[in-house]
Design an enzyme around this catalytic site. Sequence first.
Site, PDB file in Angstrom:
ATOM      1  N   CYS A  58      43.144  41.737  33.656  1.00  0.00           N
ATOM      2  CA  CYS A  58      41.894  41.412  34.352  1.00  0.00           C
ATOM      3  C   CYS A  58      40.744  42.254  33.808  1.00  0.00           C
ATOM      4  CB  CYS A  58      42.065  41.633  35.858  1.00  0.00           C
ATOM      5  SG  CYS A  58      40.577  41.300  36.815  1.00  0.00           S
TER       6      CYS A  58
ATOM      7  N   CYS B  53      45.661  41.930  43.418  1.00  0.00           N
ATOM      8  CA  CYS B  53      44.718  41.488  44.442  1.00  0.00           C
ATOM      9  C   CYS B  53      44.940  40.044  44.880  1.00  0.00           C
ATOM     10  CB  CYS B  53      43.287  41.655  43.928  1.00  0.00           C
ATOM     11  SG  CYS B  53      42.883  40.615  42.500  1.00  0.00           S
TER      12      CYS B  53
END
Length: 355
Positions: free
Chosen positions: A95, A193
């Site tokens: 990410c 997440c």
Amino acid sequence: MAVSGGVDSLCALLLLHEQGYDLVAVHGIFQEPQKLPAPAALRAEQKIAGLRAICKSLAIPLHSPDFANLFAARVISPFAKAWASGFTPNPCAICNRDMKFGALFDFAMALGADKFATGHYASLAQNPHDGAVVLKRGASRKKDQSYFLGLVPRGILSRLAFPLAAHEKEFCREFVRNRGFNPPDEAESQDICFMVGQSCQDFLACYCRENALLPGAPGPMILNGKTIGRHKGLWNYTIGQRKGLGIAHSAPLYVICKDFAKNRLVLGERANLGMQKIVACAVNIFVPANLWPEKILAKFRHGGEPVPARAFYDGKLMVISLDERHFPTARGQVAAIYDFSEHLLAAGIVRETGA
């Protein structure tokens, strides 16, 4: 300034604001709130509303580009496919490379930004080996995030800024509180997440079912050459795992090896577990390999300190030879190497480990 809604990026924003920088805030939307479970959706909407209010009070423009589809394609899908294939990937590092310091960085540059700042606990320095700008560990030993930034392209380092490089977490909390602000997202960020309220196994089972992925089938659990049970599919386990094996034994058992050729999960006691070599692929070079010191420090898990080692790069693979045996890392994790001044030399994805 990239703002997530947490206390770290809010502190970085306030620090830069007080230093007189001309700021624009950017908050990448990586998951559409309406597609999240109700509690998480409400939290996401409140976070964005809180960021808008804070930026308005500081007269700082806020942009919220929607990268949800890109995040799904670049982070979630590769993560699920790698895990279903038996790897234990590190989605945060991917990410950072593809989203925060990829798509969001590009968005900021398109706005005309000179620098791109984030709330990471890391620093930048001039590397003594070749004079180039490189990543370096932050002052905070508890929160240092240079390891998670190991895949960020070297070419953009000169455009980055890390306002929290010299600070600790407690400084950030106090700094924000003393200025009368509350971070819109009070919770500590999770390692993964996008697994909202789900275990990794539940998330992957659901994702594989919805996307027609076929994770490995059940097979034998092996201890000392004998079958002592059945595993639920090798994708459910990771090297070094102790809990959740469902096997009673006189001593704690660990996952020693995932034998994909025979679909076997090999177990053993703690004494059988260890590695002294790491082979990494997809290597991201910060300092040319011919300038690496003979002795380096290797870091191969977020919670561990770098350990003495040697490293060699053949142009494709990085081989790290540890001075001592260590609890093993898993295929798919990040392996990073530093010099003894804590400059990041290179990082890659663990392809295999060995004794």
